[in-house]
Design a protein around this motif. Structure first.
Motif: not given
Length: 148
Positions: A70-83, A110-117
């Motif tokens: 997933a390249l530059d997809i904002p959903d994967l910074r916030e949507d656990t169900a989508a992931a 910050t980006v890596s922690m957000t996506v990892s979480t």
């Protein structure tokens, strides 16, 4: 995003994804990086493209992939169900790579922690986090599988 930034992003994607000939790849990518990935997997590989996480689920009933990126997809910074819904699309030893870029006022940590979480909450195990410039790549594996 500048042209140079886009080219650097595609080079980083190829480095982390390692799309060997014959690899099956699901590209969640609104840009054109998937064409470059297709060149690397060759005629015996397979690249499918979805412009969003929601559209990626169209492949769920009929295909599995060695790599999903997933390249530059904002959903994967916030949507656990989508992931979480991406896990069934991976082969048993498949890799999910979420590649994102730190924007103005953000740092890569910050980006890596957000996506990892988000990925961890979705049931993935974080295997590695790579950074280059303002780019971050998080490699995740489905938590139910053994990766060693």
């Amino acid at each position: 995003m500048t042209e140079r930034s886009r080219i650097e992003g595609v080079e980083f994607l190829l480095d982390v994804l390692d799309p060997c000939p014959g690899t099956s790849v699901l590209a969640i990518d609104a840009g054109s990086a998937s064409a470059v990935v297709a060149e690397h997997v060759g005629p015996h590989g397979r690249v499918r493209v979805a412009p969003s996480v929601t559209r990626a689920h169209e492949f769920a009933q009929r295909e599995k992939f060695d790599r999903i990126y997933a390249l530059d997809i904002p959903d994967l910074r916030e949507d656990t169900a989508a992931a979480a819904a991406l896990a069934p699309l991976l082969t048993d030893d498949g890799q999910l790579w979420v590649i994102d870029e730190a924007g103005p006022g953000e740092d890569t940590g910050t980006v890596s922690m957000t996506v990892s979480t988000v990925l961890a909450r979705a049931g993935f195990v974080i295997v590695d986090i790579l950074e280059r410039g303002s780019r971050v790549a998080v490699w995740a594996a489905a938590g139910r599988r053994h990766h060693g």
